[in-house]
Design a protein around this motif. Structure first.
Motif, short mmCIF file in Angstrom:
data_model
loop_
_atom_site.label_atom_id
_atom_site.label_comp_id
_atom_site.label_asym_id
_atom_site.label_seq_id
_atom_site.Cartn_x
_atom_site.Cartn_y
_atom_site.Cartn_z
N GLY A 24 0.84 -1.13 0.04
CA GLY A 24 0.03 0.12 0.21
C GLY A 24 0.79 1.25 0.05
O GLY A 24 0.40 2.29 0.37
N ASN A 27 -4.18 -3.15 -6.95
CA ASN A 27 -4.12 -4.29 -6.24
C ASN A 27 -3.31 -5.38 -6.71
O ASN A 27 -4.05 -6.36 -7.14
CB ASN A 27 -5.65 -4.78 -5.28
CG ASN A 27 -5.16 -5.82 -4.41
OD1 ASN A 27 -4.28 -5.97 -3.82
ND2 ASN A 27 -6.17 -6.65 -4.29
N ASP A 64 1.55 -4.67 5.21
CA ASP A 64 0.24 -5.22 4.86
C ASP A 64 -0.26 -6.04 6.23
O ASP A 64 0.31 -7.36 6.16
CB ASP A 64 0.10 -6.15 3.55
CG ASP A 64 -1.15 -6.65 3.29
OD1 ASP A 64 -2.28 -6.24 4.26
OD2 ASP A 64 -1.56 -7.22 2.46
N SER A 97 -2.72 -7.17 7.06
CA SER A 97 -3.78 -8.16 6.92
C SER A 97 -3.22 -9.59 6.23
O SER A 97 -3.80 -10.57 6.26
CB SER A 97 -5.00 -7.86 5.85
OG SER A 97 -4.45 -7.63 4.44
N LYS A 139 -3.89 -1.14 6.07
CA LYS A 139 -4.92 -2.25 5.93
C LYS A 139 -5.57 -3.03 7.33
O LYS A 139 -5.94 -3.88 7.37
CB LYS A 139 -4.40 -3.21 4.92
CG LYS A 139 -3.98 -2.85 3.67
CD LYS A 139 -3.63 -4.03 2.68
CE LYS A 139 -3.01 -3.34 1.52
NZ LYS A 139 -2.63 -4.53 0.62
N ASN A 155 -5.60 2.72 8.42
CA ASN A 155 -6.09 2.59 7.22
C ASN A 155 -6.19 3.72 6.43
O ASN A 155 -6.29 4.99 6.59
CB ASN A 155 -7.90 2.22 7.46
CG ASN A 155 -8.51 2.22 6.16
OD1 ASN A 155 -7.72 2.26 4.98
ND2 ASN A 155 -9.71 2.51 6.29
#
Length: 439
Positions: free
Chosen positions: A219, A236, A295, A297, A328, A351
């Motif tokens: 990101g 993405n 990231d 997640s 994220k 975020n």
């Protein structure tokens, strides 16, 4: 051995079976092996390949002739014929001899992980510097392997693993390729020289430099776009952006800094690519602060962070001031956030699409860059020094005291030393003028 099938209804030109060898004697977890193969699937799809199936073999040591065992080669041949595949992509790096042997046995295009990554970089490169670096990396990789690309040379013309240098360059002899490498290195040196000049110019202005680093698809580009309103490509996918992008960003105090997005890292990043992109990645080495974007997640978050740490260490930037940005965070359930995101050092959880989180990040960056408050006295007629004080530090207050200006400034230790040196130089020059006047 394990095998995973994928949808075969597609008109994509490159139809591939992906193959991975898992050494049973190396200390590599089952989860890591699965993750590496899943990452290879993403890489192949990013390169425009239709993945028909994945195969994996557990073996004590790699086979010198084919990497995988002879029986597995025969099984792979049968599946390639059955599915109508025209490409086999291996998760490990292949030698020239292995490529040649696999071509003869399978009669399809043979690509390894390194070639696949180089091809994706060739697709993504847009600037002159990026294009030079990719071609240099591809030729450096291919030069010792030319003897292994027998049938592949007749299959060139836009397929994966061949973009960049292209058909005509690969068919020339080694001497010509070495000459091309020499030319590319000279061109890259000139680009690097200009980059160093720009970097030095930024330093002289006292502008802070902050580098975004992290695993691919963490990101970084999204953060750059959101923090600076930069017109950058955000998608993405792996290596969505390649060429470094620098933009100015305003901190809450109003002070402007330069924020630079660097190329994403990945495990087993080709050494030729690291060497070719060293000038680009050195933006991290020259930065006042590194933002390590993670990231949060990802199930392989710890492994991805380790890869980034290793590359930064190789670049000599491991000791740089750093802020870890767990991005994220919205994709992780609240109940799992504390357990999953415990880490040493300074970090912040955000975020990238939350304005509140971005403001917290701006404040965190400001806190890392700007140190304790210091007091400076500057001759009121030294406008250039006063201007430098405002550029380098965060001026908390100022007042006139006789023929001097007294500033209270928040500034880090490096810039405090820089300002102190300049002021000492002015004092020395002032005293010299007084002595000459007295004499």
């Amino acid at each position: 051995m394990s095998m995973t099938a994928y949808d075969t209804n597609s008109s994509v030109k490159d139809r591939a079976i992906l193959v991975s060898l898992v050494s049973t004697v190396q200390k590599r977890s089952e989860a890591m092996a699965e993750y590496s193969l899943a990452e290879l699937v993403s890489l192949a799809e990013t390169a425009g390949v239709q993945v028909l199936e994945t195969m994996r073999q557990n073996k004590d040591t790699p086979d010198a002739r084919w990497l995988i065992g002879k029986g597995k080669v025969e099984e792979l041949k049968a599946r390639l014929d059955e599915l109508g595949a025209n490409t086999a992509i291996f998760d490990q790096e292949l030698s020239g001899a292995q490529v040649r042997n696999l071509e003869e046995a399978l009669d399809v295009k043979i690509i390894d992980r390194t070639q696949l990554i180089l091809d994706i970089f060739a697709q993504r490169a847009k600037t002159r510097e990026g294009i030079i670096q990719v071609e240099l990396a591809q030729l450096s990789y291919l030069l010792p392997r030319l003897s292994g690309h027998g049938k592949n040379l007749s299959r060139l013309g836009g397929g994966i693993g061949t973009r960049g240098p292209g058909e005509t360059k690969l068919e020339t002899d080694r001497r010509h390729i070495r000459g091309r490498i020499t030319d590319l290195k000279a061109a890259l040196s000139e680009v690097v020289r200009h980059r160093v000049l720009h970097r030095e110019r930024r330093k002289k202005t006292g502008v802070f430099q902050v580098a975004l680093v992290g695993y691919t698809n963490a990101g970084k580009s999204t953060l750059l776009k959101r923090l600076t309103d930069a017109d950058v490509y955000v998608e993405n996918q792996l290596f969505a952006t390649l060429d470094p992008t620098s933009r100015t960003m305003e901190l809450p105090s109003g002070k402007e800094i330069v924020l630079t997005d660097t190329v994403g890292f990945i495990q087993n990043l080709p050494h030729d690519l690291i060497a070719a992109f060293r000038a680009t990645l050195e933006e991290a080495n020259e930065a006042d602060l590194i933002l390590h974007v993670v990231d949060s997640s990802s199930d392989m978050r710890s492994e991805q962070m380790r890869v980034v740490d290793e590359v930064l260490e190789e670049l000599g930037a491991s000791g740089k001031e750093r802020l870890t940005v767990f991005n994220k965070i919205d994709l992780i359930p609240d109940s799992e956030r504390v357990d999953l995101l415990t880490t040493g050092g300074d970090f912040i959880r955000i975020n990238a699409y939350s304005d509140t989180d971005l403001e917290r990040l701006r404040n965190a960056i400001q806190e890392k860059l700007m140190g304790d408050s210091k007091t400076f006295r500057v001759p009121a007629d030294k406008g250039d020094v006063i201007s430098l004080v405002y550029r380098i530090g965060d001026v908390v207050s100022n007042e006139v005291d006789g023929d001097e200006m007294r500033f209270e400034v928040r500034v880090n230790k490096d810039d405090y030393a820089k300002l102190g040196y300049l002021l000492a130089a002015y004092d020395e020059a002032k005293q010299g003028d007084q002595h000459r006047g007295e004499s």
